[in-house]
Structure formats: structure tokens, C-alpha cells
Write an enzyme that holds these catalytic residues in place. Structure first.
Site, PDB file in Angstrom:
ATOM      1  CG  HIS A   1      -0.380   0.060   2.525  1.00 56.03           C
ATOM      2  ND1 HIS A   1       0.496  -0.884   3.015  1.00 56.03           N
ATOM      3  CD2 HIS A   1      -0.527   0.989   3.505  1.00 56.03           C
ATOM      4  CE1 HIS A   1       0.846  -0.544   4.242  1.00 56.03           C
ATOM      5  NE2 HIS A   1       0.253   0.602   4.565  1.00 56.03           N
TER       6      HIS A   1
ATOM      7  CG  HIS B   1      -0.193   4.331   4.845  1.00 59.72           C
ATOM      8  ND1 HIS B   1      -0.937   3.471   5.618  1.00 59.72           N
ATOM      9  CD2 HIS B   1      -0.984   5.418   4.614  1.00 59.72           C
ATOM     10  CE1 HIS B   1      -2.135   4.017   5.856  1.00 59.72           C
ATOM     11  NE2 HIS B   1      -2.185   5.195   5.246  1.00 59.72           N
TER      12      HIS B   1
ATOM     13  CG  ASP C   1       4.753   2.964   7.210  1.00 62.47           C
ATOM     14  OD1 ASP C   1       3.833   3.397   6.479  1.00 62.47           O
ATOM     15  OD2 ASP C   1       4.572   2.065   8.055  1.00 62.47           O
ATOM     16  CG  HIS C   2       4.298   0.152   3.905  1.00 61.67           C
ATOM     17  ND1 HIS C   2       4.314  -1.192   4.208  1.00 61.67           N
ATOM     18  CD2 HIS C   2       3.797   0.774   5.009  1.00 61.67           C
ATOM     19  CE1 HIS C   2       3.829  -1.376   5.432  1.00 61.67           C
ATOM     20  NE2 HIS C   2       3.514  -0.188   5.938  1.00 61.67           N
TER      21      HIS C   2
ATOM     22  CG  HIS D   1      -4.053  -0.187   6.121  1.00 55.19           C
ATOM     23  ND1 HIS D   1      -3.942  -0.250   7.489  1.00 55.19           N
ATOM     24  CD2 HIS D   1      -2.981   0.544   5.706  1.00 55.19           C
ATOM     25  CE1 HIS D   1      -2.861   0.413   7.864  1.00 55.19           C
ATOM     26  NE2 HIS D   1      -2.263   0.910   6.801  1.00 55.19           N
TER      27      HIS D   1
ATOM     28  CG  ASP E   1       0.547  -1.519   7.374  1.00 55.78           C
ATOM     29  OD1 ASP E   1       1.412  -2.409   7.329  1.00 55.78           O
ATOM     30  OD2 ASP E   1       0.792  -0.322   7.613  1.00 55.78           O
TER      31      ASP E   1
HETATM   32 ZN   LIG Z   1      -0.239   1.541   6.495  1.00 57.56          ZN
HETATM   33 ZN   LIG Z   2       2.790   0.655   7.795  1.00 61.25          ZN
END
Ligand SMILES: [Zn+2]
Ligand SMILES: [Zn+2]
Length: 308
Positions: free
Chosen positions: A63, A65, A67-68, A140, A211
Site C-alpha cells: 500500500h 503509506h 513507511d512502505h 486498511h 497493513d
Molecule cells: Zn499503512
Molecule cells: Zn505501515
């Protein structure tokens, strides 16, 4: 095959855990590495391993976000600097193409290799003679996917005693018999492979989830996975928090592994609020439900041996 965890933290990097990235090394099987998510500094983590960016053949993004994905443009660019010429394919939710192309365009980055970006929906997203990859929808804040990598079943071992008894002497002909359904011998006889081969070997099944909230219904898709990589952003007691933030707890990850009858659960995406003894506690509560659980840490390697 081997899983190599490059980043196992959630949200923001900490000294102990970088943000999400996971490599599936398939050096023996296909001389390549597949990457799952690419949080910021993933390429710095890679510098401390034997992973070669040039060997990264596919990158699957669960996904969008930060942090990915914040490490993605940098890694793609370095792969070019380091002389990567072989194609690289990205898979991920809608928006991935715009994100990557914009980052490369405004930074004036030209890649030395063909880059293909495939925005996926649920279903089979890749297949070749050895592997099949399926994406499954998760729950998510943003569209999020899990990826199931299914290795195709391999033919069993040739039975040399049986071949010898049938008057077929060892030699290159054995390889031919193994590779073909029917083989004609020099004396004109036809050998059927199925008569001279042991039971086929079940291909490995690896599920790597992005997530997500706990979804009980996923157990069907994950049935008999050899490895399930699942997030556990919260401790077991924080189920309400997990639900509110579209994440899962240790107990929920373990519950899903149990329902799916998986062989091994690896929990990752651990919040920095859990340190030392508290992180140990996360593992203990998961193991109460699903004993075959490990908690990943950065640079944790997990072999995925072939099935017998
Ligand atoms: Zn996430
Ligand atoms: Zn995450």
C-alpha cells in the site's frame, strides 16, 4: 528460498527497527530477489546485506503509506547507477505509477533499465512456469494488498532402481525421462515418466500481507501457507486501538495463522512503543495461540526450505 527482513517497524523508523521492507531471495531458483515494500532507507539496509539491487527483479508494494514507499525512488535510481540493465517490474495499488513517475521526472532521473509499473486489483497478477502470484484485498486506511507467492508443484525424484530393472542404464537419458511425459529409447521402447517417478513435491506457499485489520475470512486464501508474514502493530490487549487505526494485534495475527493452518507465522511491523521485554511479551501472547511464531527484527533471515 529465503526471507530477509530489511525493515520491521511501523510508521516511523527507530534505532532498533527501520520501516517496512522484506526481500524474498530466490538465488538458486531464479537468480533473483523480489522485494516487498520499500520504506525509507531500504537501500541503506541493503548495503549491509549481500542483496544486489541489480538482482531485484520485482518489487511488490502492499500500500502507498509513506513507511512502505518512501525508499522506492532512491532504490530505483541507485539500481541504475550501479549498472542495472535488466528490467524491473513494480506491482502495487492504484497511484503507484503516478508516485514513481513523478518522483523520477521532477528529479531528472533517467533509468538505465526498463521499468514497468503494474497497478493491481485482486486476483492473479503474475504467473510463469515456476511461480504464481496472487493479490488479496485487505482492510486498511488506504487500499492495501497481501501477496501470495505460490510455487508450482515440482515433479518427484526419478526411481533409478525401477529404471534399471526395466533395463534402462543410467546416463543422460535419465534427465530426458524426468523432463518429458514420454521418452523413446534407442531400442524403440516408449518410457512413460509417471511409471518411473516418485510423488511430486508440493510447491511452497508464502503469504506476505500489508497493513490490515483482522479479517477472519482471509484464512481460506492463506490455507496451508508454509509461511505467513503478518503485521502486529499492537499488543493483544489493544484490539480496539488496532481496529481504530486499521491494524492488527499479535493475537489476531496468531488467530489467522491458526485458522489458515499455516506452518509458520512471522510477525512484523512492530510499533516502537514495544521495547525489550515488552516485545518479548508480544511474542509470548502470539505463541499461546499459534506456537510456531517468530517475531522478525531487522536483518532477520528465515529460510524457506523446499517441501519433501
Ligand atoms: Zn499503512
Ligand atoms: Zn505501515
Amino acid at each position: 528460498m529465503e526471507l530477509f527482513f530489511l525493515g520491521t517497524g511501523s510508521g516511523v523508523p527507530s534505532k532498533e527497527r527501520n520501516v517496512s521492507a522484506l526481500a524474498l531471495q530466490m538465488l538458486q531458483e531464479r537468480q533473483s530477489t523480489w522485494l516487498f515494500d520499500c520504506g525509507e532507507s531500504t537501500q541503506h539496509q541493503i548495503l549491509r546485506t549481500n542483496i544486489r539491487p541489480r538482482r531485484i527483479e520485482k518489487i511488490f508494494i502492499t500500500h502507498l503509506h509513506g513507511d512502505h514507499i518512501y525508499g522506492l525512488p532512491g532504490l530505483l535510481s541507485s539500481r541504475s547507477f550501479q549498472g542495472g540493465e535488466t528490467p524491473c517490474t513494480l506491482y502495487g495499488p492504484k497511484g503507484l505509477k503516478e508516485y514513481v513517475e513523478t518522483a523520477l521526472r521532477v528529479s531528472g532521473t533517467r533509468l538505465s533499465y526498463p521499468l514497468k509499473i503494474i497497478e493491481v486489483a485482486e486476483g492473479v497478477i503474475y504467473e510463469d512456469e515456476g511461480l504464481l502470484v496472487e493479490s488479496i484485498g485487505l482492510e486498511h486506511g488506504l487500499e492495501s494488498f497481501g501477496y501470495i507467492i505460490q510455487e508450482k508443484d515440482q515433479p518427484g525424484e526419478l526411481l533409478p532402481e525401477k529404471l534399471k530393472a526395466a533395463g534402462v542404464s543410467p546416463g543422460p537419458i535419465y534427465q530426458k525421462i524426468k523432463q518429458n511425459e514420454a521418452t523413446e529409447l534407442s531400442d524403440g521402447r516408449i518410457i512413460q515418466r509417471e511409471d518411473f517417478i516418485g510423488p511430486s513435491k508440493r510447491g511452497r506457499k508464502i503469504a506476505i500481507l500489508g497493513d490490515t485489520r483482522y479479517i477472519e475470512g482471509l484464512a481460506d486464501d492463506l490455507k496451508h501457507a508454509d509461511i505467513l508474514v503478518h503485521e502486529a502493530t499492537f499488543a493483544g490487549a489493544d484490539e480496539q486501538l488496532a481496529f481504530a487505526y486499521f491494524h492488527s494485534t499479535t493475537r489476531q495475527a496468531a488467530q489467522l495463522a491458526k485458522l489458515a493452518d499455516a506452518k509458520q507465522l512471522i510477525i512484523s511491523h512492530i510499533s516502537s512503543r514495544y521495547q525489550g521485554e515488552e516485545a518479548e511479551e508480544l511474542l509470548r501472547e502470539a505463541r499461546k495461540i499459534f506456537p510456531n511464531t517468530v517475531i522478525a527484527h531487522d536483518f532477520y533471515e528465515h529460510p524457506v526450505p523446499a517441501n519433501k
